[in-house]
Design an enzyme around this catalytic site. Structure first.
Site, PDB file in Angstrom:
ATOM      1  N   ARG A   7       5.779  -1.536  -8.947  1.00 57.42           N
ATOM      2  CA  ARG A   7       4.420  -1.604  -8.377  1.00 57.42           C
ATOM      3  C   ARG A   7       3.766  -3.032  -8.791  1.00 57.42           C
ATOM      4  O   ARG A   7       2.450  -3.154  -8.957  1.00 57.42           O
ATOM      5  CB  ARG A   7       3.367  -0.637  -9.119  1.00 57.42           C
ATOM      6  N   ARG A  52      -3.038  -3.354  -7.489  1.00 52.82           N
ATOM      7  CA  ARG A  52      -4.647  -3.352  -7.918  1.00 52.82           C
ATOM      8  C   ARG A  52      -4.973  -4.159  -9.026  1.00 52.82           C
ATOM      9  O   ARG A  52      -6.127  -4.620  -9.182  1.00 52.82           O
ATOM     10  CB  ARG A  52      -5.246  -2.024  -8.023  1.00 52.82           C
ATOM     11  N   ARG A  72      -6.415  -5.836   0.286  1.00 55.75           N
ATOM     12  CA  ARG A  72      -6.510  -4.674   0.677  1.00 55.75           C
ATOM     13  C   ARG A  72      -7.936  -4.443   1.189  1.00 55.75           C
ATOM     14  O   ARG A  72      -7.977  -3.253   2.146  1.00 55.75           O
ATOM     15  CB  ARG A  72      -6.417  -3.966  -0.937  1.00 55.75           C
ATOM     16  N   ASP A  99       4.959   3.024   0.689  1.00 54.16           N
ATOM     17  CA  ASP A  99       4.610   4.151  -0.228  1.00 54.16           C
ATOM     18  C   ASP A  99       5.872   5.119   0.082  1.00 54.16           C
ATOM     19  O   ASP A  99       6.506   5.186   1.182  1.00 54.16           O
ATOM     20  CB  ASP A  99       3.361   4.756  -0.045  1.00 54.16           C
ATOM     21  N   TYR A 125       4.711  16.761  -3.078  1.00 54.71           N
ATOM     22  CA  TYR A 125       3.515  16.152  -2.469  1.00 54.71           C
ATOM     23  C   TYR A 125       3.153  16.905  -1.407  1.00 54.71           C
ATOM     24  O   TYR A 125       2.163  17.347  -0.998  1.00 54.71           O
ATOM     25  CB  TYR A 125       3.372  14.612  -2.409  1.00 54.71           C
TER      26      TYR A 125
END
Ligand code: CP3
Length: 343
Positions: free
Chosen positions: A25, A29, A38, A75, A150
């Site tokens: 990652r 952020r 973003r 992703d 998921y």
């Protein structure tokens, strides 16, 4: 000057000191420049499917820290999305999907799979052209089990109870789902390799919630199938498996799946990690919260990994993704410590 793509040497079993370094990652952020891009992108999936912006954010941590490897910005949930499932990302809530039921599994739509993912392949092509020669480019996918959790729950859960129950109650449909995901994930990785990825990584973030028999059936078997299909076409491209939380299963996971490198989470004892190095490269395993804390917690953690694993094939990394609250200065300190290490 650093050796050309030293991470590839390490994946062949060579020891390099200081070891090659990147972070799971690493585009994210905690970086102000990521947050800026973003804002311009629209939704998170818009960012994943926009080669201009996906290239931009992938390169940000390379430009800032000069990591040895760059991981494609995307992703794991683009695979179910490309198979026609509804996938959204909501600020502060993570991924949201319409839960799949047994009847819908046979209706997953492969027809436009690669067309839907073509912006990702374009991003990989542009990245390989733009990256410094010595930087390894990593492509990736989620492992079928983790992606299935998921798809079934429709969101993240702490213990994957919905997917475990589904797997026990609907074993035929569940195996069918794993098979569809394994076949499409393999095809997806092959296209990423053909677009320029040097290495691919399979993220199995939820492999730590399964019992013995289920671990073999739901984690090991589908990943072994992906490895088999990728190796049949590209036998020399290294594959890193990251079965997070696999604990006592790590050793057999490596043997049974045939992955080249093994990603280890921060709970793997360093003595066990050392034993795993006998079978090939390991990647990890600094607790991401040591990086949040900084100071002595960070330097002690880095030191312990380098001391125990530094004379074998090691790719220095975190034991899971970097968290958004991590101070950039702590990443700088970690890079300095790893790069400046002496034996
Ligand atoms: O490592 C990288 O830098 C490459 C990019 C990458 C992302 N997700 C970008 C992302 C990779 C390799 C992933 C993998 C991924 N995605 C996994 C496996 C690894 C892991 O973390 O366990 C999983 C389980 C997902 C699913 C996912 N995507 C979740 C649970 C979330 C929400 C949690 C969060 O951190 O927000 C995402 C969103 C996501 N994927 C973000 C990023 C940078 C944050 C979204 C944003 O910036 O708006």
């Amino acid at each position: 000057m650093r050796h050309k793509r030293i991470m590839l040497d390490v994946l062949k079993g060579a020891a390099h000191f200081p070891p090659p370094l990147w972070m799971m990652r690493q585009a994210g952020r905690y970086l102000p420049e990521y947050r800026e891009t973003r804002k311009r992108a629209g939704s998170f999936l818009d960012l994943c499917y926009n080669p201009d912006l996906a290239v931009e954010v992938t390169l940000q941590p390379i430009e800032r820290f000069g990591f040895d490897a760059s991981i494609l910005f995307s992703d794991i949930l683009v695979v179910p999305h490309a198979l026609g499932r509804d996938v959204r990302f909501e600020e502060g809530r993570g991924p949201l999907l319409t839960p799949v039921n047994a009847a819908e599994i046979s209706q997953l739509n492969s027809e436009t799979f690669h067309v839907n993912l073509s912006p990702v392949y374009e991003t990989v092509r542009r990245l390989r052209a733009k990256l410094p020669d010595e930087t390894t480019l990593i492509g990736f996918c989620g492992a079928p089990w983790t992606v299935a959790t998921y798809m079934i729950a429709g969101h993240g859960t702490p213990d994957q109870a919905p997917a475990r129950l589904f797997a026990y109650r609907e074993p035929v449909a569940f195996q069918q789902l794993l098979k569809v995901l394994a076949d499409h994930s393999a095809a997806y990785l092959i296209r990423q390799i053909e677009a320029g990825a040097d290495v691919v990584q399979i993220f199995d973030s939820w492999s730590g919630v399964l019992d013995d028999a289920s671990f073999d059936l739901f984690c090991v078997a589908p990943v072994a199938e992906i490895v088999r299909q990728v190796k049949a076409v590209h036998p020399d491209v290294p594959i890193i498996g990251f079965p997070k939380g696999a604990g006592a299963h790590y050793q057999s996971y490596r043997q049974k799946t045939g992955v080249t490198g093994l990603g280890i989470d921060w709970t793997v004892p360093l003595a066990a990690a050392k034993a795993l190095q006998a079978g090939g490269a390991v990647q990890g395993n600094l607790d991401p919260l040591r990086l949040v804390a900084g100071g002595k917690a960070l330097s002690d953690g880095v030191d312990a990994i380098l001391k125990t694993l530094g004379d074998g094939p090691l790719i220095f990394n975190l034991g899971h993704g970097i968290t958004p609250e991590t101070p950039v200065a702590h990443v700088e300190a970690m890079v300095k410590q790893v790069r400046g290490a002496t034996r």
